[in-house]
Design a protein around this motif. Structure first.
Motif, PDB file in Angstrom:
ATOM      1  N   LEU A  29      -7.740  -1.247  -5.394  1.00 39.27           N
ATOM      2  CA  LEU A  29      -8.271  -0.810  -4.319  1.00 39.27           C
ATOM      3  C   LEU A  29     -10.215  -1.148  -4.665  1.00 39.27           C
ATOM      4  N   LYS A  30     -10.120  -0.972  -5.934  1.00 46.24           N
ATOM      5  CA  LYS A  30     -11.751  -0.732  -6.673  1.00 46.24           C
ATOM      6  C   LYS A  30     -11.906  -2.456  -5.685  1.00 46.24           C
ATOM      7  N   SER A  31     -11.267  -3.633  -6.448  1.00 48.10           N
ATOM      8  CA  SER A  31     -11.539  -4.945  -5.529  1.00 48.10           C
ATOM      9  C   SER A  31     -11.942  -4.859  -4.374  1.00 48.10           C
ATOM     10  N   SER A  32     -11.051  -3.760  -3.301  1.00 48.78           N
ATOM     11  CA  SER A  32     -11.461  -3.732  -1.681  1.00 48.78           C
ATOM     12  C   SER A  32     -12.575  -3.597  -1.489  1.00 48.78           C
ATOM     13  N   LEU A  33     -13.010  -2.537  -2.286  1.00 48.84           N
ATOM     14  CA  LEU A  33     -14.260  -1.576  -2.518  1.00 48.84           C
ATOM     15  C   LEU A  33     -15.377  -2.215  -2.836  1.00 48.84           C
ATOM     16  N   GLY A  35     -18.703  -3.766  -2.985  1.00 43.91           N
ATOM     17  CA  GLY A  35     -19.487  -4.350  -2.354  1.00 43.91           C
ATOM     18  C   GLY A  35     -19.569  -3.873  -0.888  1.00 43.91           C
ATOM     19  N   THR A  36     -18.878  -3.021  -0.810  1.00 38.58           N
ATOM     20  CA  THR A  36     -18.829  -1.785   0.527  1.00 38.58           C
ATOM     21  C   THR A  36     -19.423  -0.573   0.392  1.00 38.58           C
ATOM     22  N   SER A  37     -19.901   0.700   1.503  1.00 37.46           N
ATOM     23  CA  SER A  37     -20.205   1.465   1.708  1.00 37.46           C
ATOM     24  C   SER A  37     -18.836   2.477   1.069  1.00 37.46           C
ATOM     25  N   PRO A  38     -18.346   2.928   0.560  1.00 32.34           N
ATOM     26  CA  PRO A  38     -16.721   3.975   0.792  1.00 32.34           C
ATOM     27  C   PRO A  38     -17.605   5.277   1.489  1.00 32.34           C
ATOM     28  N   GLY A  39     -18.772   5.962   1.271  1.00 32.67           N
ATOM     29  CA  GLY A  39     -18.912   7.025   1.781  1.00 32.67           C
ATOM     30  C   GLY A  39     -18.816   6.908   3.011  1.00 32.67           C
ATOM     31  N   GLU A  40     -19.241   5.977   4.121  1.00 34.12           N
ATOM     32  CA  GLU A  40     -18.889   4.922   5.745  1.00 34.12           C
ATOM     33  C   GLU A  40     -17.957   5.262   6.174  1.00 34.12           C
ATOM     34  N   MET A  41     -16.730   5.777   5.218  1.00 35.20           N
ATOM     35  CA  MET A  41     -15.391   4.914   5.432  1.00 35.20           C
ATOM     36  C   MET A  41     -14.222   5.906   5.135  1.00 35.20           C
ATOM     37  N   CYS A  42     -13.407   5.362   6.745  1.00 37.41           N
ATOM     38  CA  CYS A  42     -12.087   6.764   6.395  1.00 37.41           C
ATOM     39  C   CYS A  42     -10.846   5.618   6.239  1.00 37.41           C
ATOM     40  N   ALA A  43     -10.558   6.376   5.473  1.00 41.09           N
ATOM     41  CA  ALA A  43      -8.669   5.339   5.455  1.00 41.09           C
ATOM     42  C   ALA A  43      -7.542   6.817   5.527  1.00 41.09           C
TER      43      ALA A  43
END
Length: 214
Positions: A29-33, A35-43
């Motif tokens: 999960l750490k490597s997949s996230l 460079g992303t903006s997790p605060g804008e994501m839905c999982a």
């Protein structure tokens, strides 16, 4: 997916209440996230069980975290530990809109079905993932000798022969089988995680774990 009754029985037992996330999923999960903006994501955790990975997703900064399981008892446990949106359902028929997820987790859920159902389940997951979204999951490895094999369904799929998930279906995968199943995904990477129960070195718990993108 396994019959909901088998999993309802499983999630009535104390050992089913797992509190800590799998360390391999933590790393993936750490490597997949990155460079992303997790605060804008839905999982979504598809097969969320007692909810331990829902917390991991939330603590990773993901703003919208959904849990789904076929077992009402599992959802009851998840509800008691966290305030997440929860739904009962099957990976073969996800109650989610097209392209609604940025990330999906199937940790310990895809292999509880006949192998003929793997491709349809992956197609359904692909439907609900956005372009470039990530799928993280596991498949039970054919090296596994821990789960009791009961009735042979062919193609290394079995009715579990004992324990609290008896009468559910389990499939064991050789290394080459995964590549064909995930052909519609890109950036497919995988590893092997194995352990033995304490004092039982002859019994191996073995899983492939993987990461890929839509």
């Amino acid at each position: 997916m396994a019959a909901a009754g088998s999993w309802d029985r499983h999630y009535r037992r104390d050992k089913s209440l797992l509190s800590y996330p799998d360390e391999n999923l933590v790393r993936l999960l750490k490597s997949s996230l990155a460079g992303t903006s997790p605060g804008e994501m839905c999982a979504a955790d598809l097969g969320c069980g007692s909810g331990r990975h829902l917390f991991l997703l939330r603590e990773s900064g993901i703003s919208c975290v959904i849990g789904m399981d076929c077992s009402l008892n599992a959802l009851h446990l998840s509800r008691s530990v966290g305030g997440f949106p929860l739904m009962q359902g099957s990976i073969a028929d996800l109650p989610l809109r097209d392209a609604s997820l940025d990330l999906a987790v199937t940790w310990g859920s895809l292999h509880y079905a006949p192998k003929s159902e793997l491709a349809p389940m992956l197609s359904e997951i692909r439907r609900v993932l956005k372009e470039g979204a990530c799928l993280l999951g596991t498949l039970r490895c054919a090296r596994d000798s821990y789960l009791p094999r009961g009735r042979d369904l062919g193609n290394n799929s079995w009715i579990v022969g004992g324990g609290d998930i008896r009468e559910s279906v389990i499939s064991f995968y050789e290394e080459g089988e995964r590549f064909e199943a995930f052909a519609a995904f890109r950036d497919f990477r995988y590893g092997l995680m194995e352990r033995t129960p304490l004092g039982e070195r002859e019994r191996v718990i073995s899983h492939w774990f993987f990461s890929c993108r839509r």
